[in-house]
Write a protein that holds these residues in place. Structure first.
Motif, PDB file in Angstrom:
ATOM      1  N   VAL A   1      37.162  47.796  18.369  1.00 52.18           N
ATOM      2  CA  VAL A   1      37.895  47.134  17.297  1.00 52.18           C
ATOM      3  C   VAL A   1      36.936  46.513  16.292  1.00 52.18           C
ATOM      4  CG1 VAL A   1      39.478  45.239  16.808  1.00 52.18           C
ATOM      5  CG2 VAL A   1      39.895  46.717  18.771  1.00 52.18           C
ATOM      6  N   LEU A   2      35.840  45.925  16.783  1.00 50.21           N
ATOM      7  CA  LEU A   2      34.891  45.258  15.902  1.00 50.21           C
ATOM      8  C   LEU A   2      33.674  46.126  15.578  1.00 50.21           C
ATOM      9  CD1 LEU A   2      34.898  41.660  17.434  1.00 50.21           C
ATOM     10  CD2 LEU A   2      36.301  42.577  15.588  1.00 50.21           C
TER      11      LEU A   2
ATOM     12  N   TRP B   1      33.662  35.742  25.733  1.00 51.07           N
ATOM     13  CA  TRP B   1      34.682  35.793  24.678  1.00 51.07           C
ATOM     14  C   TRP B   1      36.028  35.305  25.218  1.00 51.07           C
ATOM     15  CZ3 TRP B   1      34.599  37.927  19.546  1.00 51.07           C
ATOM     16  CH2 TRP B   1      35.849  38.114  18.968  1.00 51.07           C
ATOM     17  N   ASN B   2      36.428  35.815  26.362  1.00 47.25           N
ATOM     18  CA  ASN B   2      37.723  35.448  26.930  1.00 47.25           C
ATOM     19  C   ASN B   2      37.738  34.001  27.407  1.00 47.25           C
ATOM     20  OD1 ASN B   2      39.680  37.997  27.367  1.00 47.25           O
ATOM     21  ND2 ASN B   2      37.547  38.670  27.417  1.00 47.25           N
TER      22      ASN B   2
ATOM     23  N   PRO C   1      34.428  41.623  22.476  1.00 48.43           N
ATOM     24  CA  PRO C   1      35.788  41.204  22.836  1.00 48.43           C
ATOM     25  C   PRO C   1      36.126  41.342  24.316  1.00 48.43           C
ATOM     26  CG  PRO C   1      35.832  42.490  20.824  1.00 48.43           C
ATOM     27  CD  PRO C   1      34.448  42.599  21.373  1.00 48.43           C
ATOM     28  N   LEU C   2      35.428  42.203  25.059  1.00 49.13           N
ATOM     29  CA  LEU C   2      35.738  42.377  26.476  1.00 49.13           C
ATOM     30  C   LEU C   2      34.762  41.640  27.382  1.00 49.13           C
ATOM     31  CD1 LEU C   2      36.809  46.139  26.622  1.00 49.13           C
ATOM     32  CD2 LEU C   2      38.250  44.099  26.593  1.00 49.13           C
TER      33      LEU C   2
ATOM     34  N   ILE D   1      42.409  39.936  20.065  1.00 54.47           N
ATOM     35  CA  ILE D   1      41.380  40.935  19.768  1.00 54.47           C
ATOM     36  C   ILE D   1      40.891  41.585  21.053  1.00 54.47           C
ATOM     37  CG2 ILE D   1      39.034  41.236  18.899  1.00 54.47           C
ATOM     38  CD1 ILE D   1      39.628  39.102  16.818  1.00 54.47           C
ATOM     39  N   SER D   2      40.727  40.771  22.093  1.00 57.28           N
ATOM     40  CA  SER D   2      40.280  41.292  23.374  1.00 57.28           C
ATOM     41  C   SER D   2      41.283  42.288  23.951  1.00 57.28           C
ATOM     42  CB  SER D   2      40.063  40.141  24.355  1.00 57.28           C
ATOM     43  OG  SER D   2      39.518  40.602  25.561  1.00 57.28           O
ATOM     44  N   VAL D   3      42.557  41.921  23.946  1.00 55.37           N
ATOM     45  CA  VAL D   3      43.593  42.820  24.437  1.00 55.37           C
ATOM     46  C   VAL D   3      43.680  44.062  23.550  1.00 55.37           C
ATOM     47  CG1 VAL D   3      46.072  43.071  24.848  1.00 55.37           C
ATOM     48  CG2 VAL D   3      44.890  40.972  25.519  1.00 55.37           C
ATOM     49  N   GLY D   4      43.524  43.857  22.233  1.00 53.37           N
ATOM     50  CA  GLY D   4      43.556  44.985  21.311  1.00 53.37           C
ATOM     51  C   GLY D   4      42.451  45.991  21.582  1.00 53.37           C
ATOM     52  N   GLU D   5      41.277  45.497  21.960  1.00 55.45           N
ATOM     53  CA  GLU D   5      40.177  46.396  22.296  1.00 55.45           C
ATOM     54  C   GLU D   5      40.534  47.244  23.516  1.00 55.45           C
ATOM     55  OE1 GLU D   5      36.264  48.106  22.460  1.00 55.45           O
ATOM     56  OE2 GLU D   5      37.482  47.188  20.889  1.00 55.45           O
TER      57      GLU D   5
END
Length: 858
Positions: free
Chosen positions: A544-545, A581-582, A576-577, A615-619
């Protein structure tokens, strides 16, 4: 005839590997019946000569009429059917034109009626780069995907491909059953490099060199024969699924014109064989790929522990290896199931049984028992391709490499659940620096020169289940060696077949990464994530990023080789993963909820935390959407892949950080007597310095070596300058503070030296980020008059500052004790501080300090 299937990097006819020995036939002027082929009698003569060539595949540029199709089948020739359409004009502008192209696909497939002699359908051939540039690659890709779906609807068992070429190499056509490329390269080295690149683009599918040839008018018939036959042999040696020579005859009619100033044929217009015919016949008559000449002996080592589920399949595949001189050594590492009994059913293989000592010890046992020049490793849950060793040895002998590896692919499973687990990220894979050189090859598929492995001491016994392959690759590279990559040296690797086994594997990888960190700290970033210099080829699409790939098309899109370039892997790409981050997202959400009760706006932190989490889930969702779920229940498969994509990195990080902290806290300190020398402190610069005197001309490298040799056995994390750092050594104690060490050796004439060892305290990147977050959060809270929140941030800041100070004391103590103890082995004496000592350029004052004690010399 059976239908040809694509499995992994190869084509298969039933259970037998099929190598396409092909020639192109046409295009021709229309015969009296209006068909774009010669008359039937001439075609029959041509096919007889083609069959005598040893060919088994005929590439056609038009859909064959029924009589030609039946005639080719009678000669045992497979047909690669090209379906022509208006690909050289703006075909996407008109809905009618697009519909006509799809109708042409449908008519071609229906005309051939699922005949088993059809090798595959080519849904296009060399769409001009100007057309692709006009519409954009994505629109072209989407239209070709529609055509492929159309063919599969009418013939579900058919193979579908598209004949691409270097001018549009960047087209990402992952929906094809195999990659077809028209490549005209005369120099063997250039051909090797480009084919290896195409194999990496094709993976995990076969690569067919669908067209190549040489003009005998311009190059001469002798050069044509030598280059074309060599290309056939080279493509087979590199593991291509087949080759198609352009063309059978010099007769060539295209675009309504007869081409008479080119002569690419194996035979002349009147069907007289040219020298190239005999050259290709000799290659096609051989077993392909050819086995290495004067093949060195290879020892294949299998390390097994409780592997009864997959052991027999593994050993049966090793029985089928096509290689002239090899042995198999099975090391049973203390199995408690039926692994040993299964191995005993293969008496031609050597079995070594031992107590359970871990994977690296088992690999070393096999290494020392090996009698071959080359030692190859695969795992007990793998089945190797019959030409696996041949491809590995070919690559080892071409180029100066110490080792080589290849890809590993999951075989088909009986249930959708293990199939989805196998397609999820986190499995063993290779990391490539170039298309033919690897930074890392997985332990399930690697081979090395035995002498080189022994030179570096074999595998490190600290790795019991994972990490040994990464360690040996990095150690070999640090010693100046290179690791090669053979894209066709394939093994089928059964992945973890349950969710529990998959998550356990990820935890094991996390522990291995912690062990690797302490051995190779310079190869990890500030968050403890490995810093790969190369590209991980099984990544499920850009993140994503992540920055998007770019296409090099040359000025005005006219380059002969137009390539897709991707940015190197970076921390930002995978951020993001990460656990950090989380954790930050959850902390922000918690602060938002707590602050809301004290009058602080709810959206201030809660929204930021939710954005980070989103964003993390989106990745993870993005990775699931990029995964291949053909043949699986699509929704359930994508949901499960997204879940594993999210949980896998977090479990690895938890395990990695737990083992890192445990190891860091266990680092030992040997208390030294510091009464002989007090350090000089500079509080403002957060530094300290120790000074020594030497009269034997000591050099800086000796001082650094002594310090490293003292600290490293005590499990301290050390990073040496790689040429790009402003310090000589970095010492870590905990994850928040590190010490930058510099050694200065000053020359005072003759052999007299003053040695200064300095330490500068530095916060790590995570520490700076955390401190900045607390400060900014507190200031923001004060601006909004949220005093309780400001107090909360202030308390957290003081607590972390206390932790940082404690870590800094540890680093300082490590430095003082390390330098004091390590320098005792050197011919130096502590130099007492004198206020004028460093201002005097001569040595009169420096002669005053205590002279070195000879009894404490080196």
């Amino acid at each position: 005839m059976e239908r040809i299937q694509a499995r992994g990097m190869f084509l298969f006819e039933g259970h037998r590997k099929f190598f396409a020995r092909g020639v192109s036939y046409g295009p021709f002027r229309a015969n009296p019946s209006g068909e774009p082929f010669p008359e039937k009698d001439q075609v029959e003569q041509d096919l007889r000569l083609i069959r005598e060539l040893g060919a088994n595949t005929l590439r056609l540029y038009h859909v064959p009429p029924g009589w030609l199709h039946e005639l080719a089948a009678s000669f045992g020739l497979r047909i690669l059917v090209g379906i022509p359409w208006s690909q050289h004009i703006r075909f996407l502008d008109s809905r009618r034109e697009r519909h006509a192209v799809r109708a042409r696909m449908r008519a071609a497939v229906q005309a051939l009626d699922g005949s088993p002699s059809v090798l595959a359908y080519l849904i296009g051939n060399e769409i001009p780069p100007e057309i692709v540039r006009w519409y954009g690659p994505e629109r072209i890709r989407a239209f070709l995907a529609e055509l492929a779906d159309q063919v599969r609807q009418d013939d579900p068992q058919s193979l579908v491909s598209y004949a691409n070429y270097p001018m549009t190499e960047y087209l990402e056509l992952d929906f094809l059953d195999f990659l077809s490329f028209n490549v005209y390269l005369h120099r063997e080295e250039a051909l090797r490099l480009y084919v290896q690149r195409l194999q990496n683009l094709a993976a995990p599918r076969p690569l067919l060199v669908s067209e190549f040839g040489i003009d005998s008018i311009r190059e001469g018939e002798a050069a044509q024969a030598e280059i074309v036959s060599r290309t056939c042999a080279t493509a087979a040696e590199l593991g291509c699924a087949g080759t198609v020579v352009f063309s059978y005859t010099d007769e060539w009619h295209t675009g309504g014109f007869e081409i008479d100033d080119w002569a690419f044929g194996l035979v002349t217009r009147d069907r007289q064989p040219k020298p190239v015919y005999e050259g290709v016949r000799r290659v096609y008559a051989d077993e392909l790929p050819r086995l290495p000449e004067a093949a060195p002996r290879v020892s294949v080592v299998i390390c097994a522990y409780n592997a009864e589920r997959t052991m027999e399949e593994c050993l049966e595949s090793l029985r089928r290896l096509r290689y002239p001189d090899y042995e198999v050594i099975v090391v049973d590492d203390g199995s408690t199931d039926g692994t040993r009994a299964i191995a005993e059913r293969f008496p031609e293989f050597r079995l070594i049984a031992q107590e359970n000592c871990g994977l690296s010890v088992a690999r070393n046992v096999g290494l020392h028992a090996a009698t071959g020049e080359i030692v190859a490793y695969t795992d007990s849950d793998c089945a190797v391709d019959p030409h696996w060793l041949a491809f590995l040895v070919h690559r080892l002998r071409v180029g100066d490499v110490a080792g080589v590896g290849g890809p590993n692919l999951p075989p088909a499973e009986d249930h959708w659940m293990p199939e989805v687990v196998a397609r999820s990220p986190g499995g063993p894979t290779h990391v490539l620096l170039t298309d033919h050189e690897a930074e890392h090859v997985p332990g399930c598929n690697m081979a090395f020169w035995r002498r080189t492995l022994l030179e570096v001491g074999g595998f490190d016994p600290i790795f019991h289940a994972a990490g040994d392959d990464v360690d040996i690759c990095w150690r070999l590279q640090s010693a100046g060696h290179k690791i090669g990559f053979a894209a066709s040296a394939l093994v089928w690797h059964r992945r973890r077949h349950t969710l529990r086994a998959y998550l356990k594997q990820q935890r094991g990888y996390g522990k291995a990464e912690a062990l690797l960190f302490f051995k190779h700290p310079d190869r990890f970033n500030q968050l403890g994530h490995s810093r790969w210099l190369g590209r991980i080829y099984n990544d499920l699409g850009p993140g994503v990023l992540a920055s998007r790939p770019v296409v090099y098309g040359g000025p005005f899109g006219r380059a002969l080789f137009q390539t897709l370039y991707e940015a190197p892997a970076s921390l930002f790409r995978h951020l993001p993963l990460t656990l950090e981050w989380n954790a930050a997202a959850l902390v922000l959400i918690a602060l938002g909820v707590v602050s809301h009760g004290s009058g602080f706006p709810l959206t201030s932190f809660l929204a930021a935390g939710l954005v980070l989490l989103g964003i993390s889930v989106g990745e993870a969702v993005n990775m699931a959407l990029q995964a291949d779920t053909r043949g699986l229940p699509r929704l359930r498969s994508r949901v499960l892949i997204a879940l594993l994509s999210y949980l896998g990195p977090l479990l690895r990080a938890v395990e990695r950080n737990a083992h890192r902290l445990k190891r860091l806290s266990s680092a030992r300190l040997e208390t030294s007597s510091l009464s002989e020398l007090m350090p000089r402190f500079d509080v403002w610069r957060r530094s300290m310095r120790l000074s020594y005197w030497n009269e034997t001309g000591i050099e800086k490298e000796a001082c650094i070596t002594a310090l490293v040799d003292f600290l490293r056995p005590q499990q301290h994390v050390l990073i040496l300058d790689d040429g790009w750092k402003p310090w000589d050594l970095s010492v870590h104690r905990g994850v928040w503070v590190r010490g930058e060490v510099k050694i200065l050796v000053q020359n005072h004439g003759g052999a007299k030296r003053q040695v200064d060892a300095g330490l500068w305290m530095r916060r790590t990147v995570p520490a700076r980020i955390l401190t900045s977050a607390y400060v900014l959060g507190g200031l923001f809270a004060l601006v909004l008059n949220a005093w309780s929140s400001a107090l909360l941030f202030g308390t957290a800041l003081l607590a972390t500052e206390g932790v940082f100070f404690r870590n800094a004391l540890h680093v300082g103590r490590t430095f003082l004790d390390g330098v004091t103890a390590a320098f005792r082995s050197l011919p130096v004496a502590p130099l007492a501080h004198h206020p004028d000592l460093e201002e005097l350029p001569d040595t009169s004052v420096r002669d005053a300090p205590r002279a070195p004690d000879p009894a404490r010399g080196a």
